[in-house]
Design an enzyme around this catalytic site. Sequence first.
Site, PDB file in Angstrom:
ATOM      1  N   ASP A  89      -1.865   7.084   5.576  1.00  0.00           N
ATOM      2  CA  ASP A  89      -3.269   6.829   5.635  1.00  0.00           C
ATOM      3  C   ASP A  89      -3.130   4.908   6.869  1.00  0.00           C
ATOM      4  O   ASP A  89      -1.814   4.878   7.266  1.00  0.00           O
ATOM      5  CB  ASP A  89      -2.494   5.180   4.176  1.00  0.00           C
ATOM      6  CG  ASP A  89      -3.490   4.305   3.979  1.00  0.00           C
ATOM      7  OD1 ASP A  89      -4.625   4.739   4.681  1.00  0.00           O
ATOM      8  OD2 ASP A  89      -3.048   3.606   3.050  1.00  0.00           O
ATOM      9  N   TRP A 132       0.721  -1.067   0.120  1.00  0.00           N
ATOM     10  CA  TRP A 132      -0.244   0.165  -0.045  1.00  0.00           C
ATOM     11  C   TRP A 132       0.617   1.303   0.229  1.00  0.00           C
ATOM     12  O   TRP A 132       0.714   2.658  -0.381  1.00  0.00           O
ATOM     13  CB  TRP A 132      -0.701   0.169   0.978  1.00  0.00           C
ATOM     14  CG  TRP A 132      -1.495  -0.917   0.892  1.00  0.00           C
ATOM     15  CD1 TRP A 132      -1.685  -2.360   1.435  1.00  0.00           C
ATOM     16  CD2 TRP A 132      -2.592  -1.075   0.230  1.00  0.00           C
ATOM     17  NE1 TRP A 132      -2.906  -2.940   1.081  1.00  0.00           N
ATOM     18  CE2 TRP A 132      -4.078  -2.298   0.270  1.00  0.00           C
ATOM     19  CE3 TRP A 132      -3.881   0.144  -0.701  1.00  0.00           C
ATOM     20  CZ2 TRP A 132      -4.464  -3.028  -0.725  1.00  0.00           C
ATOM     21  CZ3 TRP A 132      -4.622  -0.422  -1.778  1.00  0.00           C
ATOM     22  CH2 TRP A 132      -5.249  -1.416  -1.225  1.00  0.00           C
ATOM     23  N   LYS A 141     -11.981  -0.958   7.774  1.00  0.00           N
ATOM     24  CA  LYS A 141     -11.829  -1.546   8.376  1.00  0.00           C
ATOM     25  C   LYS A 141     -12.206  -1.358  10.066  1.00  0.00           C
ATOM     26  O   LYS A 141     -13.412  -1.954  10.701  1.00  0.00           O
ATOM     27  CB  LYS A 141      -9.793  -1.480   8.696  1.00  0.00           C
ATOM     28  CG  LYS A 141      -9.527  -1.681   7.309  1.00  0.00           C
ATOM     29  CD  LYS A 141      -9.217  -2.851   6.943  1.00  0.00           C
ATOM     30  CE  LYS A 141      -8.585  -2.564   5.732  1.00  0.00           C
ATOM     31  NZ  LYS A 141      -8.146  -3.635   4.817  1.00  0.00           N
TER      32      LYS A 141
END
Lengths: 357, 357
Positions: free
Chosen positions: B170, B102, B194
Amino acid sequence: MSKIHNFSAGPCILPPEVLLEASEAVKSWGSNGLSLIEMSHRSKPFVAVMEETRALTKELLGLPDRFDILYLQGGASLAFLTAAYNLLPEGGSAAYSDTGTWANKSIKEAKHLGNIDVVASAKESGYTGIPATPKVNDTHSYFHYTSNNTIYGTQYKGVPTEAGVPLVADMSSDIMSKKFDASPFSLIYAGAQKNMGPAGTVMYAFDKDALGKTGRSIPSYLDLGVHLSKDSMFNTPPVFPIFTTLLTLRWLKNLGGVEAIESINDQKAALIYNEIDRNSLFTGHADIDSRSTMNATFKLLDERHKDAFNEAWASAGISGINGHRSIGGYRASMYNALPLESVKVLVDVMNELERTR
Amino acid sequence: MSKIHNFSAGPCILPPEVLLEASEAVKSWGSNGLSLIEMSHRSKPFVAVMEETRALTKELLGLPDRFDILYLQGGASLAFLTAAYNLLPEGGSAAYSDTGTWANKSIKEAKHLGNIDVVASAKESGYTGIPATPKVNDTHSYFHYTSNNTIYGTQYKGVPTEAGVPLVADMSSDIMSKKFDASPFSLIYAGAQKNMGPAGTVMYAFDKDALGKTGRSIPSYLDLGVHLSKDSMFNTPPVFPIFTTLLTLRWLKNLGGVEAIESINDQKAALIYNEIDRNSLFTGHADIDSRSTMNATFKLLDERHKDAFNEAWASAGISGINGHRSIGGYRASMYNALPLESVKVLVDVMNELERTR
C-alpha cells in the site's frame, strides 16, 4: 458555440448552474481560499457537505425515518455484491427479476453469496418489456429489480409490491425522477451519474433495521453497517462527486423537488413518444406499457433515411442519441437536467425529416 | 487573500495549474463545449484520458513491461480486500508487516480470505519505527507492507526484498515521491489523494502474470483481471478524479518526473527535520532512521508554548499541521505539490518561536 442538446445516456447532462458552482469550488472554496479538492474530508466544511447531501437525499426521496443514506464508491457494480452481503443470510435465497444487462449483472454477483432465483424475466422477448412480478415465496429474503433499463428503454411503472417480500432495487437510472413509496424497501441503490450528479459515487438508501441479520462476517468496505457507523466516512470519500451531487440535489429542491421534476419528465416523455408513434419513419423499441420516461429507444423503419437523420440532428446541436451498441437505433436519454426544449428540438428534427422525405 | 501553506495530510495540496485546468474542464472541455463531467466515459476524448493516465503512471513509476495499471474506486480500504482476493490462494497464507493503523486494516480485511501471519511489527514501540523484515517462508504467497505511515510519520527507506517472496504494498501516501525498483512486486496500490490527484480513485499497478492463480471465484468488482479485460472501464469510472489525476501526472512529468520530485522532497524533509532536531522547543515523534519524507511528526517539549506556536503558524498562513488525533502534536505533510517555500515558512515560524521564548 451554438447550444448543445445533450441526450447522453450517462454520465449525462447536469444543470448549467451546478457546473459553474462546481467549477468555481475546484478553484477556490470556503473562507481560506483553498480548493474543495485539496482540503481534509474531515474538515468542518466538508463534513457539513456530506451531512447535507445525506439529509437532502432522504428529504427529496421522502424516505421513512428508519432509513439512512450513504454515499460510497464502486458504483452499482459493487452495490450488486454489497446488497447480497448485507441482506442475504448465509445459505439463504433471494428472488431477482431479469430485465436485461444490468439486472443480469446484479444476479451474477449475488450468486457468489447464496441461492438466487430468477422469478421474473423479460429475456424471451429480448427485454422489450417489464415482466409481471409474481408473489414470492417468503423463504426469499428479498425481491430485487432494476427499476429502469437504459439500454432497452424499459421501466417499472410502479413499485412491485406484489412480490410480498421486502424489496431491493437498483434505481441508478431513474432515481429522483418520480415519486414512489419507499416503505416496502430494505435497500435502494443508485449510481449518481444520471439524475444526481457526476460519476464517482453511489447512493445507498436503506432500512437500518434490515441490516445485521445475515450471520455473515462481512469485509468492512462491503458492510453498510460499518459505513453507517462512520457517517459515510469510513474511508476518504470521493469529495468532488459528492459535492457536485449536493449541488444537483439543491437545484432539484429549488425546482420544487421530485414531484415538480416528475411533471416535467412526463411532458418530455409524452412529447418524444407521441412523435415516435405519429411519425411514419420511426418505430419505438420498448413495449408501450413498459416505456421509460428516462430513455426513449427507437429506430428508423427504413435505414435509407439514416444519413439524412444523423446529419439533421447533429446540425441541430443534438448529441448522444446513438442507441446502445447491443440494440442499435437511437436512444434519447432525458434525465432530470435535460430541458423540455431539447426534446422539442429533437421532435422538430424528426418531424422535418418526415416532411422532406 | 494571503498565501496559504497547505500541509493537509490528505486530501491535500495539488499544483495550482492543475486546479485551474480541472476547474476549467468542469465548465467546458473539448470541442463541443460540454463539461468533462456530462459526457459519456466511452466517448473518444475520455477514453484517451484513461489511456494516457494508465500509460503515464507506468512511465513515471518506471514499471517493468509485464505490469499493468488500473484506476478504480473504493480507495485503499477496498484494495486491502482486493489484494488478498487476487493473490492469496484458497486456503493459502500471506505475510504482513504491521506498521500502524492502515497496516492493521489491511491485515483485518485479508483475514477474510486466508491465513495471515504478521511477521514484522512495530506495535510494541507504539509504531515509532519501521520493523526489520525477516526472510519469509515461501509457503507465503506474498509479503505485504505499508510503505509510508501518515499518522506516525514513518516510512520504509527501501524495498524490503529481504522477505524473499513477491511483494505487495500500500503506497497510498508516498507513491510518486521517490524512485524504487518495482520488479520484486506482484501488486502496488495507492489512493490518488496524496501525490497523484483528488480523492475518489485508487491506482493498482500489478504484474499481470501474478493474477488468476488463486483458484477462487472472485466477485467481478474485486477481480483485477475483469477490470483489466475492460481497460479499467468495467463500470463507469470516476471521471473527474481520473482526469485531475492525469493533470497531476502531467505536471510531475513536466517537472522532470519522480527523480526530480524526489530531490525536492529530500530537501523539504532535510529542512524540517534539521529544525526539529536543532530547535530546543521541539522533538520528533518517529525514530530517526524511520522518518518519513512525506509526513514529519513532532511535538512541543513544553505544552506552555502551544498557544503561541498555534497562533504563529496560523498567522503565517499555515494550515493542516495538527497531528492525527491518535498521537497529537503536529504533522507537517509535505506531499509532492507542497513547495519548498512552505516548509521554509514553517521552519521560520519554529525558529522565531524559540528566539522569542
